[in-house]
Design a protein around this motif. Structure first.
Motif, PDB file in Angstrom:
ATOM      1  N   ASN A 242       0.654  -1.252   0.036  1.00 14.59           N
ATOM      2  CA  ASN A 242      -0.006  -0.094  -0.052  1.00 14.59           C
ATOM      3  C   ASN A 242       0.776   1.201   0.169  1.00 14.59           C
ATOM      4  O   ASN A 242       0.561   2.365  -0.571  1.00 14.59           O
ATOM      5  CB  ASN A 242      -1.015  -0.135   1.236  1.00 14.59           C
ATOM      6  CG  ASN A 242      -2.216  -1.107   0.889  1.00 14.59           C
ATOM      7  OD1 ASN A 242      -2.629  -1.112  -0.292  1.00 14.59           O
ATOM      8  ND2 ASN A 242      -2.715  -1.436   2.104  1.00 14.59           N
ATOM      9  N   ARG A 292      -9.021   0.556   3.785  1.00 11.56           N
ATOM     10  CA  ARG A 292      -9.031   0.179   2.281  1.00 11.56           C
ATOM     11  C   ARG A 292      -9.889  -1.109   2.449  1.00 11.56           C
ATOM     12  O   ARG A 292     -10.708  -1.099   1.525  1.00 11.56           O
ATOM     13  CB  ARG A 292      -7.772   0.067   1.715  1.00 11.56           C
ATOM     14  CG  ARG A 292      -7.156   1.553   1.304  1.00 11.56           C
ATOM     15  CD  ARG A 292      -5.633   1.272   0.931  1.00 11.56           C
ATOM     16  NE  ARG A 292      -5.435   0.250  -0.282  1.00 11.56           N
ATOM     17  CZ  ARG A 292      -5.540   0.461  -1.591  1.00 11.56           C
ATOM     18  NH1 ARG A 292      -5.663   2.028  -1.915  1.00 11.56           N
ATOM     19  NH2 ARG A 292      -5.292  -0.237  -2.339  1.00 11.56           N
ATOM     20  N   PHE A 296     -13.312  -1.028   0.409  1.00 12.36           N
ATOM     21  CA  PHE A 296     -13.347  -1.686  -0.881  1.00 12.36           C
ATOM     22  C   PHE A 296     -12.938  -3.114  -0.582  1.00 12.36           C
ATOM     23  O   PHE A 296     -12.089  -3.681  -0.888  1.00 12.36           O
ATOM     24  CB  PHE A 296     -12.033  -1.119  -1.713  1.00 12.36           C
ATOM     25  CG  PHE A 296     -11.884   0.414  -1.898  1.00 12.36           C
ATOM     26  CD1 PHE A 296     -12.891   0.959  -2.819  1.00 12.36           C
ATOM     27  CD2 PHE A 296     -11.084   1.016  -1.303  1.00 12.36           C
ATOM     28  CE1 PHE A 296     -12.914   2.179  -3.025  1.00 12.36           C
ATOM     29  CE2 PHE A 296     -10.902   2.411  -1.491  1.00 12.36           C
ATOM     30  CZ  PHE A 296     -11.887   3.043  -2.154  1.00 12.36           C
ATOM     31  N   ALA A 300      -9.283  -2.693  -3.806  1.00  8.09           N
ATOM     32  CA  ALA A 300      -9.133  -1.397  -3.912  1.00  8.09           C
ATOM     33  C   ALA A 300      -8.263  -0.690  -5.047  1.00  8.09           C
ATOM     34  O   ALA A 300      -7.767  -1.757  -6.104  1.00  8.09           O
ATOM     35  CB  ALA A 300      -8.129  -0.941  -2.795  1.00  8.09           C
ATOM     36  N   SER A 336     -13.760  -1.766  -8.518  1.00 10.29           N
ATOM     37  CA  SER A 336     -13.799  -1.605  -6.981  1.00 10.29           C
ATOM     38  C   SER A 336     -14.996  -1.190  -6.505  1.00 10.29           C
ATOM     39  O   SER A 336     -15.285  -0.068  -6.208  1.00 10.29           O
ATOM     40  CB  SER A 336     -12.567  -0.747  -6.401  1.00 10.29           C
ATOM     41  OG  SER A 336     -11.127  -1.031  -6.730  1.00 10.29           O
TER      42      SER A 336
END
Length: 543
Positions: A242, A292, A296, A300, A336
């Motif tokens: 990420n 996230r 999602f 994501a 997403s």
């Protein structure tokens, strides 16, 4: 012994033991994260040899760091050589005068000796921050994905400069916190190096991580003391991945030539906070990864996607309302669906009552990916969320969305339909049955029904409290349904005035909940519209 050095040795020992336990200790020649081309970004060398097999992305990363130069007749040293994969690759592709590998881990050196058996390579356990080389003894020093663990980066670079012959090359590939990149470059110049190449290949490395077989990582993760393995290998969805995907940590491939003498005074603190800063960013990344996954749940947005598609469902519905869409889009498109609080996996969270507040919470999760084409698709109430998010993206000066899709919804300046009448009065159970997506176990649970009633009230408040005559620059695709008893064709057409770009209105056979009941039909229309947009931009199919 330095505590950092001991921790690093222990980590390599644990990893070697895990490789052995899952039966891949002989095959795990590379420890780097690999490199995969990304459309629109330049590569420096041709693709890997067909014989590379599963090692192709790892060999490609080595090649991209070396670049087009030949190493024939040169004295080459790999610092942090790991299990010997790069040295084996170089010995096949080049004809160096000598090859040397240095690594802190005795287990890595033992694995490298087994891999390189019969080849003229000198392998030695050693500390990168105290290199055992005479002055001016190497023509090329190679360092890939190793220096992030060094306790004294400045000392390492000092030894590199000392050990390199005049005009020698230092090839360095590793992670840097984005805020330290300028300091790194300035420090190298202060040390007497001239930059030959300076590339940010974060997207290519992330793409390689996405293509990594998850089964192997899952097997390794079950081994003792391997809880942090997903971060170690930057597995998609991990905190490290990420941080890379958002650009907070960047992966640099750099080449430097020794052309001058080291500055007498050097700010060592410039570089020696690097490991600490990366750890701080990863810790923050873990919190972000959790956030996230809430917003999602089915994947994501990502920077390596050809296009990111965010989908906002109708009132009270969750992300699963779009389950029929996913398979319609290409594998390199990221689809997403958005999970708002108060429904499905977030049923215990208080719902939004203001559409503007909802958009402000979503916006930071989207902005890091706006360098890629973005599609915002909404259905019914979700259409207004998509429109307002597009408006805020444009207002902040970011790249405008590729397309905004509004499904079976009046324009944001139109009067709301008679929702209460459509749903049969105030019976919450009846409303939820019509909306769909609510399990029977929830419909018969008074407490759960109360929670969903709160979500419905929040969604109605969001719809009633939002009104806009804004005109966005993104094109709009409006969809109406032939059997929709709630939203007419005429009010769907009213979206035409809300864009200064192209507008298209598609009418499909079906009712108000067409996106849920016949999702593939809707997704196909959106796919064709997005493909036309990408073709106009000059994108090729695939990455």
């Amino acid at each position: 012994m330095n505590a950092s050095i001991e921790r690093n040795r222990s980590a390599y020992l644990t990893l070697a033991d895990a490789f052995s336990r899952v039966g891949i200790d002989r095959q795990a020649a590379f420890l780097n994260w690999g490199y995969a081309p990304v459309e629109g970004l330049p590569d420096e060398v041709p693709g890997p040899e067909p014989a590379a097999g599963s090692n192709a992305p790892f060999e490609r990363l080595v090649s991209e760091l070396i670049g087009p130069s030949l190493l024939d007749g040169l004295r080459f040293a790999d610092i942090g050589c790991g299990r010997g994969g790069a040295l084996a690759f170089i010995s096949r592709r080049h004809r160096p005068l000598s090859l040397t590998g240095i690594d802190l881990s005795a287990d890595n050196i033992a694995a490298a000796r087994e891999l390189l058996d019969g080849r003229r390579v000198r392998l030695q356990v050693g500390d990168a921050c105290d290199l055992p080389f005479p002055d001016n003894s190497q023509d090329v020093i190679f360092n890939l994905e190793s220096s992030g663990a060094y306790p004294d980066m400045a000392a390492f670079l000092g030894h590199v400069h000392r050990a390199l012959a005049p005009d020698g090359m230092f090839l360095h590939g590793d992670l840097w916190p984005r805020h330290m990149v300028a300091n790194f470059r300035q420090t190298m110049e202060d040390m007497g190096f001239t930059c030959e190449s300076f590339r940010d290949v974060t997207a290519q490395v992330c793409r390689a991580r996405e293509l990594m077989p998850s089964s192997l990582l899952d097997r390794l993760a079950t081994q003792p003391d391997m809880k942090e393995l997903r971060d170690y290998f930057a597995a998609p969805g991990s905190a490290m991945w990420n941080c890379l995907d958002r650009g907070e940590i960047v992966y640099l491939l750099t080449r430097w030539q020794k052309t001058g003498e080291r500055a007498h005074v050097m700010d060592r603190a410039r570089l020696n906070t690097r490991s600490h800063d990366i750890e701080v960013l990863i810790a923050e990344g873990r919190d972000l990864a959790e956030k996230r996954s809430k917003w999602f749940p089915f994947g994501a947005p990502r920077r390596t996607a050809k296009v990111n598609i965010l989908a906002f469902p109708h009132a009270v519905a969750g992300a699963s309302a779009f389950k029929g869409w996913r398979h319609v889009f290409a594998p390199d498109w990221q689809f997403s669906p958005v999970q708002l609080p108060g429904r499905e996996s977030r049923i215990g969270e208080p719902p939004f009552t203001s559409l503007a507040e909802a958009v402000e919470d979503i916006l930071p999760l989207v902005t890091p990916y706006l360098d890629r084409p973005l599609v915002l698709a909404g259905w019914s109430l979700g259409s207004k969320v998509a429109f307002e998010l597009a408006r805020r993206i444009e207002e902040k000066g970011y790249r405008i969305p590729q397309l905004v899709v509004t499904g079976v919804c009046p324009g944001p300046h139109e009067k709301l339909p008679d929702i209460a009448s459509f749903f049969g009065g105030n019976d919450i159970e009846t409303r939820l049955r019509i909306l769909g997506g609510t399990p029977q176990s929830v419909l018969t649970n008074v407490e759960m029904l109360g929670t969903l009633k709160s979500a419905m009230k929040g969604d109605i408040a969001m719809a009633a409290g939002y009104w806009s005559e804004a005109v966005i620059r993104a094109p709009i695709l409006a969809i109406s349904a032939s059997e929709d008893e709630l939203v007419s064709r005429e009010v769907v057409e009213s979206w035409r005035g809300r864009t200064s770009a192209a507008f298209d209105h598609v009418r499909l056979e079906g009712g108000h909940f067409l996106a849920r009941d016949e999702g593939e039909k809707v997704a196909l229309v959106i796919r064709k519209a997005v493909e036309a947009q990408l073709d106009a931009m000059g994108f090729k199919e695939g990455l």
